[in-house]
Design a protein around this motif. Structure first.
Motif, short mmCIF file in Angstrom:
data_model
loop_
_atom_site.label_atom_id
_atom_site.label_comp_id
_atom_site.label_asym_id
_atom_site.label_seq_id
_atom_site.Cartn_x
_atom_site.Cartn_y
_atom_site.Cartn_z
N LYS A 43 30.41 14.89 36.23
CA LYS A 43 29.02 15.37 36.27
C LYS A 43 28.12 14.22 35.85
O LYS A 43 28.31 13.63 34.78
N LEU A 44 27.16 13.90 36.71
CA LEU A 44 26.15 12.91 36.37
C LEU A 44 24.83 13.67 36.29
O LEU A 44 24.34 14.21 37.29
N ALA A 45 24.30 13.76 35.08
CA ALA A 45 23.10 14.57 34.84
C ALA A 45 21.90 14.03 35.62
O ALA A 45 21.83 12.84 35.96
N ALA A 46 20.98 14.92 35.87
CA ALA A 46 19.74 14.53 36.54
C ALA A 46 19.09 13.37 35.81
O ALA A 46 19.00 13.38 34.58
N GLY A 47 18.71 12.34 36.54
CA GLY A 47 18.04 11.19 35.95
C GLY A 47 18.95 10.17 35.29
O GLY A 47 18.50 9.13 34.82
N ALA A 48 20.24 10.44 35.25
CA ALA A 48 21.18 9.55 34.55
C ALA A 48 21.69 8.44 35.48
O ALA A 48 21.58 8.53 36.71
N ARG A 49 22.24 7.41 34.84
CA ARG A 49 22.88 6.35 35.60
C ARG A 49 24.08 5.85 34.83
O ARG A 49 24.13 5.93 33.60
N ILE A 50 25.05 5.34 35.57
CA ILE A 50 26.22 4.69 34.98
C ILE A 50 26.03 3.21 35.26
O ILE A 50 25.95 2.80 36.43
N PRO A 51 25.91 2.38 34.23
CA PRO A 51 25.61 0.96 34.45
C PRO A 51 26.74 0.23 35.19
O PRO A 51 27.87 0.73 35.26
N PRO A 52 26.43 -0.94 35.74
CA PRO A 52 27.44 -1.71 36.47
C PRO A 52 28.69 -1.96 35.62
O PRO A 52 28.60 -2.28 34.45
N HIS A 53 29.84 -1.77 36.27
CA HIS A 53 31.13 -1.98 35.61
C HIS A 53 32.18 -2.20 36.68
O HIS A 53 31.89 -2.07 37.87
N ASN A 54 33.37 -2.54 36.26
CA ASN A 54 34.47 -2.70 37.22
C ASN A 54 35.80 -2.44 36.54
O ASN A 54 35.93 -2.56 35.34
N GLY A 55 36.78 -2.08 37.38
CA GLY A 55 38.14 -1.86 36.91
C GLY A 55 38.87 -3.18 36.75
O GLY A 55 38.35 -4.24 37.10
N MET A 56 40.11 -3.10 36.22
CA MET A 56 40.83 -4.33 35.89
C MET A 56 41.99 -4.64 36.84
O MET A 56 42.43 -5.77 36.86
N VAL A 57 42.51 -3.67 37.57
CA VAL A 57 43.65 -3.95 38.45
C VAL A 57 43.35 -3.44 39.85
O VAL A 57 42.78 -2.37 40.02
N ASN A 58 43.74 -4.23 40.85
CA ASN A 58 43.39 -3.86 42.21
C ASN A 58 44.57 -3.27 42.99
O ASN A 58 44.78 -3.58 44.15
N VAL A 59 45.32 -2.40 42.36
CA VAL A 59 46.46 -1.76 43.02
C VAL A 59 46.13 -0.33 43.44
O VAL A 59 46.97 0.36 44.01
N ARG A 60 44.93 0.11 43.18
CA ARG A 60 44.55 1.48 43.48
C ARG A 60 43.17 1.52 44.12
O ARG A 60 42.41 0.55 44.07
N LEU A 61 42.87 2.65 44.69
CA LEU A 61 41.53 2.94 45.19
C LEU A 61 41.02 4.16 44.44
O LEU A 61 41.78 5.08 44.13
N ILE A 62 39.75 4.16 44.15
CA ILE A 62 39.11 5.30 43.52
C ILE A 62 38.49 6.14 44.63
O ILE A 62 37.73 5.62 45.45
#
Length: 137
Positions: free
Chosen positions: A33-52
Motif C-alpha cells: 500500500k502506497l498512501a495518497a501523496g506518498a513516495r518511495i525514494p530512489p533505491h536498488n536491490g543488491m543481486v540481479n538473479v531475480r525480477l520483481i
C-alpha cells in the motif's frame, strides 16, 4: 503462515509461478500500500538473479514507478517485472491509496543449476552468520 492462511487464492494463483525459493529469505510475496501523496525514494536491490513483479490491484491515476530512465503508470491488472538492481522509485500523486501485489521470480535466463548455486550461496551466508556455540572458557 498466518498471513498466508488469510490469502489462499493469492497463493493458489502464484502456485505455478517460478518464485525464488531460498529458505529463510524467499519467496517474497506482499501486498503493498502506497498512501495518497506518498513516495518511495530512489533505491536498488543488491543481486540481479531475480525480477520483481508488480500486479496493480487498486491504482488511481497519478501512481507511477520509475525504473532507470523509464517511467510507467500502474494500471489495474497490468503486471510487469523489472530488475531491481536498476535504481527505481515509486510515487502516488493521487488522493487515494495505491495497492499492488509484489512478488519475486527467478530471472528466466538462470539455469536450474545456477538457481541451486545461488540458493546454496545464500544458505552458506546465513549459516555463517548464525550464533556459534561457546566453549565456556
Amino acid at each position: 503462515a498466518a498471513a498466508a492462511a488469510r490469502c489462499p487464492e493469492t497463493l493458489k494463483a502464484l502456485a505455478s509461478v517460478p518464485l525464488c525459493r531460498i529458505p529463510g529469505r524467499t519467496p517474497s510475496i506482499l501486498f503493498s500500500k502506497l498512501a495518497a501523496g506518498a513516495r518511495i525514494p530512489p533505491h536498488n536491490g543488491m543481486v540481479n538473479v531475480r525480477l520483481i513483479c508488480h500486479l496493480p490491484l487498486i491504482t488511481p491515476p497519478g501512481c507511477r514507478l520509475r525504473v532507470g530512465n523509464t517511467v510507467r503508470e500502474w494500471r489495474d491488472g497490468e503486471a510487469w517485472a523489472f530488475d531491481d538492481t536498476i535504481e527505481h522509485e515509486a510515487r502516488n500523486d493521487s488522493d487515494r491509496d495505491r495497492i499492488i501485489l509484489i512478488f519475486d521470480v527467478w530471472k528466466n535466463d538462470l539455469t536450474e543449476e545456477e538457481r541451486n548455486l545461488v540458493t546454496a550461496m545464500f544458505q552458506a551466508i546465513d549459516a555463517y552468520g548464525q550464533p556459534v556455540a561457546t566453549w565456556g572458557v
